[in-house]
Design a protein around this motif. Structure first.
Motif, PDB file in Angstrom:
ATOM      1  N   PRO A  20       4.901  -8.599   5.847  1.00 40.73           N
ATOM      2  CA  PRO A  20       4.629  -7.385   5.048  1.00 40.73           C
ATOM      3  C   PRO A  20       5.446  -7.311   3.776  1.00 40.73           C
ATOM      4  O   PRO A  20       5.035  -6.681   2.805  1.00 40.73           O
ATOM      5  CB  PRO A  20       5.009  -6.245   6.012  1.00 40.73           C
ATOM      6  N   SER A  21       6.620  -7.955   3.762  1.00 41.02           N
ATOM      7  CA  SER A  21       7.473  -7.898   2.579  1.00 41.02           C
ATOM      8  C   SER A  21       6.941  -8.762   1.430  1.00 41.02           C
ATOM      9  O   SER A  21       7.464  -8.706   0.320  1.00 41.02           O
ATOM     10  CB  SER A  21       8.891  -8.363   2.933  1.00 41.02           C
ATOM     11  N   SER A  22       5.887  -9.565   1.698  1.00 40.56           N
ATOM     12  CA  SER A  22       5.370 -10.449   0.661  1.00 40.56           C
ATOM     13  C   SER A  22       4.703  -9.688  -0.471  1.00 40.56           C
ATOM     14  O   SER A  22       4.657 -10.161  -1.596  1.00 40.56           O
ATOM     15  CB  SER A  22       4.370 -11.439   1.263  1.00 40.56           C
ATOM     16  N   PHE A  23       4.152  -8.511  -0.175  1.00 45.67           N
ATOM     17  CA  PHE A  23       3.545  -7.720  -1.231  1.00 45.67           C
ATOM     18  C   PHE A  23       3.606  -6.247  -0.862  1.00 45.67           C
ATOM     19  O   PHE A  23       3.781  -5.888   0.298  1.00 45.67           O
ATOM     20  CB  PHE A  23       2.095  -8.142  -1.502  1.00 45.67           C
ATOM     21  N   THR A  24       3.476  -5.406  -1.850  1.00 46.68           N
ATOM     22  CA  THR A  24       3.579  -3.962  -1.661  1.00 46.68           C
ATOM     23  C   THR A  24       2.280  -3.417  -1.063  1.00 46.68           C
ATOM     24  O   THR A  24       1.233  -4.064  -1.127  1.00 46.68           O
ATOM     25  CB  THR A  24       3.847  -3.262  -2.998  1.00 46.68           C
ATOM     26  N   PRO A  25       2.331  -2.215  -0.485  1.00 41.90           N
ATOM     27  CA  PRO A  25       1.094  -1.608   0.035  1.00 41.90           C
ATOM     28  C   PRO A  25       0.009  -1.454  -1.021  1.00 41.90           C
ATOM     29  O   PRO A  25      -1.179  -1.572  -0.732  1.00 41.90           O
ATOM     30  CB  PRO A  25       1.569  -0.248   0.563  1.00 41.90           C
ATOM     31  N   VAL A  26       0.425  -1.203  -2.266  1.00 40.86           N
ATOM     32  CA  VAL A  26      -0.561  -1.065  -3.353  1.00 40.86           C
ATOM     33  C   VAL A  26      -1.260  -2.398  -3.589  1.00 40.86           C
ATOM     34  O   VAL A  26      -2.490  -2.461  -3.749  1.00 40.86           O
ATOM     35  CB  VAL A  26       0.125  -0.566  -4.636  1.00 40.86           C
ATOM     36  N   GLN A  27      -0.501  -3.480  -3.604  1.00 46.70           N
ATOM     37  CA  GLN A  27      -1.095  -4.808  -3.776  1.00 46.70           C
ATOM     38  C   GLN A  27      -2.000  -5.155  -2.610  1.00 46.70           C
ATOM     39  O   GLN A  27      -3.075  -5.734  -2.789  1.00 46.70           O
ATOM     40  CB  GLN A  27       0.005  -5.857  -3.912  1.00 46.70           C
ATOM     41  N   LYS A  28      -1.566  -4.807  -1.396  1.00 46.12           N
ATOM     42  CA  LYS A  28      -2.377  -5.097  -0.207  1.00 46.12           C
ATOM     43  C   LYS A  28      -3.703  -4.343  -0.250  1.00 46.12           C
ATOM     44  O   LYS A  28      -4.750  -4.879   0.117  1.00 46.12           O
ATOM     45  CB  LYS A  28      -1.585  -4.708   1.044  1.00 46.12           C
ATOM     46  N   ALA A  29      -3.664  -3.101  -0.722  1.00 47.95           N
ATOM     47  CA  ALA A  29      -4.893  -2.311  -0.825  1.00 47.95           C
ATOM     48  C   ALA A  29      -5.817  -2.850  -1.904  1.00 47.95           C
ATOM     49  O   ALA A  29      -7.043  -2.723  -1.810  1.00 47.95           O
ATOM     50  CB  ALA A  29      -4.550  -0.850  -1.098  1.00 47.95           C
ATOM     51  N   ALA A  30      -5.236  -3.470  -2.932  1.00 45.21           N
ATOM     52  CA  ALA A  30      -6.041  -3.978  -4.050  1.00 45.21           C
ATOM     53  C   ALA A  30      -6.656  -5.342  -3.764  1.00 45.21           C
ATOM     54  O   ALA A  30      -7.601  -5.745  -4.447  1.00 45.21           O
ATOM     55  CB  ALA A  30      -5.190  -4.062  -5.308  1.00 45.21           C
ATOM     56  N   LEU A  31      -6.129  -6.057  -2.770  1.00 46.61           N
ATOM     57  CA  LEU A  31      -6.588  -7.422  -2.511  1.00 46.61           C
ATOM     58  C   LEU A  31      -8.081  -7.526  -2.198  1.00 46.61           C
ATOM     59  O   LEU A  31      -8.777  -8.342  -2.817  1.00 46.61           O
ATOM     60  CB  LEU A  31      -5.767  -8.039  -1.375  1.00 46.61           C
ATOM     61  N   PRO A  32      -8.641  -6.738  -1.269  1.00 43.18           N
ATOM     62  CA  PRO A  32     -10.079  -6.884  -0.972  1.00 43.18           C
ATOM     63  C   PRO A  32     -10.968  -6.689  -2.189  1.00 43.18           C
ATOM     64  O   PRO A  32     -11.915  -7.444  -2.402  1.00 43.18           O
ATOM     65  CB  PRO A  32     -10.335  -5.814   0.099  1.00 43.18           C
ATOM     66  N   GLY A  33     -10.665  -5.674  -3.006  1.00 46.36           N
ATOM     67  CA  GLY A  33     -11.487  -5.421  -4.179  1.00 46.36           C
ATOM     68  C   GLY A  33     -11.439  -6.554  -5.188  1.00 46.36           C
ATOM     69  O   GLY A  33     -12.466  -6.954  -5.758  1.00 46.36           O
ATOM     70  N   LYS A  34     -10.257  -7.122  -5.407  1.00 47.88           N
ATOM     71  CA  LYS A  34     -10.127  -8.213  -6.361  1.00 47.88           C
ATOM     72  C   LYS A  34     -10.855  -9.464  -5.875  1.00 47.88           C
ATOM     73  O   LYS A  34     -11.519 -10.154  -6.658  1.00 47.88           O
ATOM     74  CB  LYS A  34      -8.650  -8.523  -6.604  1.00 47.88           C
ATOM     75  N   ILE A  35     -10.735  -9.742  -4.589  1.00 49.04           N
ATOM     76  CA  ILE A  35     -11.408 -10.928  -4.045  1.00 49.04           C
ATOM     77  C   ILE A  35     -12.914 -10.760  -4.128  1.00 49.04           C
ATOM     78  O   ILE A  35     -13.644 -11.695  -4.490  1.00 49.04           O
ATOM     79  CB  ILE A  35     -10.955 -11.184  -2.602  1.00 49.04           C
ATOM     80  N   PHE A  36     -13.415  -9.572  -3.788  1.00 52.48           N
ATOM     81  CA  PHE A  36     -14.863  -9.368  -3.839  1.00 52.48           C
ATOM     82  C   PHE A  36     -15.394  -9.509  -5.258  1.00 52.48           C
ATOM     83  O   PHE A  36     -16.479 -10.048  -5.476  1.00 52.48           O
ATOM     84  CB  PHE A  36     -15.234  -8.000  -3.267  1.00 52.48           C
ATOM     85  N   GLN A  37     -14.645  -9.030  -6.243  1.00 53.56           N
ATOM     86  CA  GLN A  37     -15.076  -9.179  -7.636  1.00 53.56           C
ATOM     87  C   GLN A  37     -15.192 -10.654  -8.017  1.00 53.56           C
ATOM     88  O   GLN A  37     -16.112 -11.048  -8.738  1.00 53.56           O
ATOM     89  CB  GLN A  37     -14.081  -8.486  -8.563  1.00 53.56           C
ATOM     90  N   LEU A  38     -14.270 -11.474  -7.515  1.00 51.78           N
ATOM     91  CA  LEU A  38     -14.289 -12.896  -7.847  1.00 51.78           C
ATOM     92  C   LEU A  38     -15.495 -13.606  -7.231  1.00 51.78           C
ATOM     93  O   LEU A  38     -16.186 -14.377  -7.895  1.00 51.78           O
ATOM     94  CB  LEU A  38     -12.998 -13.566  -7.378  1.00 51.78           C
TER      95      LEU A  38
END
Length: 202
Positions: free
Chosen positions: A23-41
């Motif tokens: 969990p320390s690898s990224f912040t909760p904000v980054q974790k929440a943003a990951l699905p949306g960014k991947i889907f856009q790609l």
């Protein structure tokens, strides 16, 4: 190493998100943003392109990038679902594509032609199938029949546990009684049925 496994529908709604990084690898904000960014790609890519791409701009796994491992996305689209694996450069893209195929086949065997609603209403079974395949970001099992057998055994164990723990269970041969520890036990339902039978004989 496998960093994350995600499943989206064609509208970009995540139906499964599983992370294999601390969990320390990224912040909760980054974790929440990951699905949306991947889907856009992946949604912007043509069907004629290959099913994997480098995604250094995600910048959501800083610890991996410090070691020189680039973040890669490997995905396959089945009907209305995208199956996405986020991996580092130590993983073989073709091997991960095969792993996605194994995952889908295991889901098909468990749900008899899996669909999006199966992922929604049986998410516990989906996570169990994934856990049989991957632990801590490492692949443990790729045999579809072994995975499906393990899931069936776990499902049967849950049903048996529920039947023995629930005093109102009607799973026994005699309504209102259950076998526990080799002895017959009358449940409240059996007690009530006995009382009502006694009233009728008066």
């Amino acid at each position: 190493m496998i960093h994350a496994v995600l499943i989206f529908n064609t509208s970009g709604v995540p139906r499964l998100t599983k992370y294999y990084v601390p969990p320390s690898s990224f912040t909760p904000v980054q974790k929440a943003a990951l699905p949306g960014k991947i889907f856009q790609l992946i949604s912007a890519r043509s069907a004629t392109l290959c099913n994997f791409l480098d995604a250094p701009n995600l910048n959501l796994f800083p610890n991996a990038q410090k070691d020189g491992d680039e973040t890669r996305i490997v995905y396959r689209c089945y009907a209305t679902l995208y199956f996405v694996f986020v991996v580092d450069s130590s993983e073989s893209e073709l091997g991960v594509l095969d792993l996605i195929q194994v995952f889908v086949e295991a889901l098909d065997q468990s749900f008899e032609n899996v669909c999006e609603l199966d992922l929604v209403f049986h998410f516990d079974d989906v996570h169990h199938i994934l856990a049989e395949m991957i632990q801590g970001g490492l692949v443990l099992e790729t045999n579809v029949h072994e995975i499906a057998q393990s899931v069936r055994e776990a499902r049967k164990a849950r049903k048996d546990s529920y039947a023995t723990a629930n005093p109102l269970s009607l799973g026994g041969s005699t309504a209102g009684t259950s076998q526990r520890g080799g002895t017959s036990m009358t449940t409240p339902l059996g007690w009530l049925a006995g009382k009502m039978t006694g009233l009728g004989s008066r």
